[in-house]
Design a protein around this motif. Structure first.
Motif: not given
Length: 221
Positions: A141-142, A171, A207, A209, A211
């Motif tokens: 999800g990152a 993403d 969300e 997350n 990177s």
């Protein structure tokens, strides 16, 4: 007596309505949504930016149309200088801020020599080094941010744009345009004198997350 009671009830209703509206506004944490027309557009460097505002709208779920708050925060030419990223800013009455970007065709002013790199040597004195490192694994999800280069050398006082070295952001949910407005560049550098600096590019999606860290070594000669 009866009229007084009616007036008192009416006043009480107004007060309760105002209180309800105030409490409702306190819960407003969502920024407006900025939308763009589908038509492609060409922007010439130095021209009136009003052409970039045509058809652009900002709508808030509570306040409705807030397009009057729209402003252009920056126009960032891409490295090939045939396109540019335009960053827009808008806000609602609760001061929730929205940012969005779009890519437009771009024409630089005549007489400006931009960096063009060949296999033998660069045309300008700005030198870049192509990325060769492998992509590091990321949590599910990152987002992933990649640069066009990991090393840049410029002359003291020479103009440059750090965001122009961003190649792509990927993403699984959020779009590239929105993520581009969330880029954070960490690290200090001083263009007034020579030195070598390490800059770290990161981005966080909706969300939360984080990177990968994309690193750029900036040398000022």
């Amino acid at each position: 007596m009866r009229k007084g009671i009616v007036a008192l009830l009416a006043l009480l209703c107004l007060l309760l309505g105002g209180l309800f509206y105030w409490m409702h506004k306190q819960d407003d944490v969502n920024p407006p949504v900025i939308s763009f027309p589908e038509e492609e557009i060409l922007y010439e460097e130095g021209a009136d930016t009003s052409i970039l505002m045509e058809g652009v709208q900002a709508v808030d779920e509570m306040d409705g149309d807030v397009s009057d708050t729209l402003v252009i925060e920056s126009i960032i030419p891409m490295q090939d200088k045939t396109s540019a990223t335009v960053l827009y800013y808008a806000k609602d009455r609760s001061n929730n801020i929205a940012k969005a970007t779009r890519i437009v065709e771009y024409m630089p002013e005549e007489g400006i020599l931009w960096m063009v790199e060949t296999e033998d040597e660069p045309v300008s004195e700005t030198e870049t080094e192509k990325l060769t490192e492998e992509e590091e694994p990321l949590p599910s999800g990152a987002p992933r941010i990649t640069l066009t280069t990991n090393r840049v050398t410029i002359r003291q006082g020479e103009s440059y744009n750090l965001l122009s070295y961003v190649k792509d952001i990927r993403d699984d949910v959020d779009g590239n345009d929105w993520l581009y407005g969330q880029i954070h560049i960490g690290g200090m550098h001083d263009i007034s004198g020579p030195g070598t600096y390490e800059l770290i590019y990161t981005v966080v999606d909706r969300e939360g997350n984080m990177s990968n860290e994309a690193k750029l070594t900036l040398t000022i000669e």
